[in-house]
Design an enzyme around this catalytic site. Structure first.
Site, PDB file in Angstrom:
ATOM      1  N   LYS A   1      22.125  96.471  21.600  1.00 41.85           N
ATOM      2  CA  LYS A   1      22.480  96.214  20.334  1.00 41.85           C
ATOM      3  C   LYS A   1      21.887  94.677  20.248  1.00 41.85           C
ATOM      4  O   LYS A   1      21.714  94.532  18.802  1.00 41.85           O
ATOM      5  CB  LYS A   1      24.020  96.052  20.217  1.00 41.85           C
ATOM      6  CG  LYS A   1      24.563  97.258  20.350  1.00 41.85           C
ATOM      7  CD  LYS A   1      25.869  97.653  21.292  1.00 41.85           C
ATOM      8  CE  LYS A   1      26.503  98.594  20.966  1.00 41.85           C
ATOM      9  NZ  LYS A   1      27.746  98.730  21.327  1.00 41.85           N
TER      10      LYS A   1
ATOM     11  N   GLN B   1      32.297  95.107  22.879  1.00 41.86           N
ATOM     12  CA  GLN B   1      32.071  96.558  23.960  1.00 41.86           C
ATOM     13  C   GLN B   1      33.658  97.103  24.090  1.00 41.86           C
ATOM     14  O   GLN B   1      33.832  96.567  25.968  1.00 41.86           O
ATOM     15  CB  GLN B   1      30.797  95.946  24.129  1.00 41.86           C
ATOM     16  CG  GLN B   1      30.180  97.221  25.206  1.00 41.86           C
ATOM     17  CD  GLN B   1      29.598  98.278  24.540  1.00 41.86           C
ATOM     18  OE1 GLN B   1      29.386  97.552  23.358  1.00 41.86           O
ATOM     19  NE2 GLN B   1      29.460  99.784  25.011  1.00 41.86           N
TER      20      GLN B   1
ATOM     21  N   ASP C   1      32.946  98.983  14.311  1.00 43.52           N
ATOM     22  CA  ASP C   1      32.368  99.893  15.101  1.00 43.52           C
ATOM     23  C   ASP C   1      33.174 101.435  13.887  1.00 43.52           C
ATOM     24  O   ASP C   1      33.759 102.974  14.997  1.00 43.52           O
ATOM     25  CB  ASP C   1      33.300  99.914  16.888  1.00 43.52           C
ATOM     26  CG  ASP C   1      32.405  99.134  17.764  1.00 43.52           C
ATOM     27  OD1 ASP C   1      31.799  99.906  17.324  1.00 43.52           O
ATOM     28  OD2 ASP C   1      32.825  99.517  18.512  1.00 43.52           O
TER      29      ASP C   1
HETATM   30  N1  GUN Z   1      30.789 101.178  24.057  1.00 40.67           N
HETATM   31  C1  GUN Z   1      30.273 102.667  24.531  1.00 40.67           C
HETATM   32  N2  GUN Z   1      29.709 103.251  23.013  1.00 40.67           N
HETATM   33  C2  GUN Z   1      30.873 101.852  22.447  1.00 40.67           C
HETATM   34  C3  GUN Z   1      30.261 101.905  20.800  1.00 40.67           C
HETATM   35  O1  GUN Z   1      29.785 103.363  20.518  1.00 40.67           O
HETATM   36  N3  GUN Z   1      31.052 100.854  20.485  1.00 40.67           N
HETATM   37  C4  GUN Z   1      31.465 100.176  21.277  1.00 40.67           C
HETATM   38  N4  GUN Z   1      32.416  99.049  21.043  1.00 40.67           N
HETATM   39  N5  GUN Z   1      31.457 100.467  22.499  1.00 40.67           N
HETATM   40  C5  GUN Z   1      30.981 101.671  22.693  1.00 40.67           C
END
Ligand code: GUN
Length: 281
Positions: A51, A95, A118
């Protein structure tokens, strides 16, 4: 035919890079995403690294907060509150999953809807349910972009989603419904699963079990989207038994290189959208 998220993703990122540069020229700052990770889960660490790297690739700023498992929740909450109040921060991402012992709900509630890149907040999920989408959950959003590349008209198609999580299964089902599909959501308690999946024109697997979807569960000519990322003996494996299902599907996404890269691209798109919404207010 394969739908490569990587290729779709590269196109979208190239376009984002131009829009991010325009944003910076116009507003004198870069769009900014803050990413918070708690604990040492290797998969989560990899996602977060990707990311941050994605932000750099399209010219966005990122802030990276890393906490050891066991850090008091109050300390992480303070960071989220500070980021929420900071006008130069456009998106905040915590996350998931958090390590055991943390209250995920109360932490996520501190993220303002406008900075929820998100698309996980009750408001953002609710708006999607009402077909008034604002910020759309990244993975299902990416899947819709990948479906669009097939050129197949989704209207009236039977879509089956396996998985009912708030982060993937539910928003995925709502997006497909908003696209005029007839949608069935299956889950761990579903009876006669194979009977339902074998009627799907579009089958989305978001279960988290390696090679769970076998060829006998798939209709000839179906579009099969594999959201699963499972680690088996150090290798990434999807929720779909790719080698066998590929022979029946008209389109299928590989793992890795399918849905995964699109998820991060849609996160970057959501961050730019949040930055623009704030700047243009
Ligand atoms: N953990 C796995 N995929 C995601 C996501 O798209 N966003 C977040 N915040 N955590 C994750």
């Amino acid at each position: 035919m394969l739908i490569y998220g990587k290729a779709v993703s590269a196109d979208t990122r190239a376009q984002l890079k131009i829009k991010v540069a325009d944003f910076e020229k116009k507003y004198g700052r870069k769009p900014c995403l803050a990413v918070i990770i708690v604990g040492e889960d290797p998969a989560s660490q990899t996602y977060v690294r990707n990311k941050i790297a994605g932000c750099a690739e399209v010219g966005m700023k990122s802030l990276h907060y890393e906490y050891a498992a066991g850090t008091p929740q109050a300390e992480i909450e303070k960071t989220v509150k500070d980021l929420a109040a900071d006008d130069t921060v456009d998106g905040i991402l915590v996350q998931l999953p958090l390590p055991k012992g943390y209250d995920e709900k109360s932490l996520l509630e501190l993220i303002p809807d406008e900075k929820d890149v998100d698309g996980f907040s009750p408001t953002n999920l609710g708006l999607l349910a009402m077909n008034r989408p604002r910020t759309i959950s990244c993975t299902p959003f990416g899947v819709m972009k990948m479906l669009a590349t097939t050129g197949v008209d989704l209207k009236g198609k039977n879509a089956v989603v396996i998985g009912r999580s708030n982060t993937v299964g539910k928003p995925m089902a709502m997006l497909l419904l908003n696209a005029d599909c007839t949608v069935t959501v299956c889950h761990s308690k579903t009876e006669n699963l194979a009977e339902i999946t074998s009627k799907a024109d579009i089958l989305v697997a978001a279960i988290g079990r390696p090679k769970f979807v076998t060829a006998d569960m798939v209709k000839d000519g179906a579009i099969v989207i594999d959201v699963g990322i499972n680690r088996v003996d150090g290798k990434l494996v999807g929720d779909v038994d790719f080698e066998n299902v590929e022979k029946k599907a008209s389109f299928i996404t590989p793992v890795p290189g399918g849905v995964g890269p699109m998820t991060i691209t849609m996160l970057l798109a959501n961050t730019l959208q949040a930055a623009l919404a704030k700047a243009e207010k």
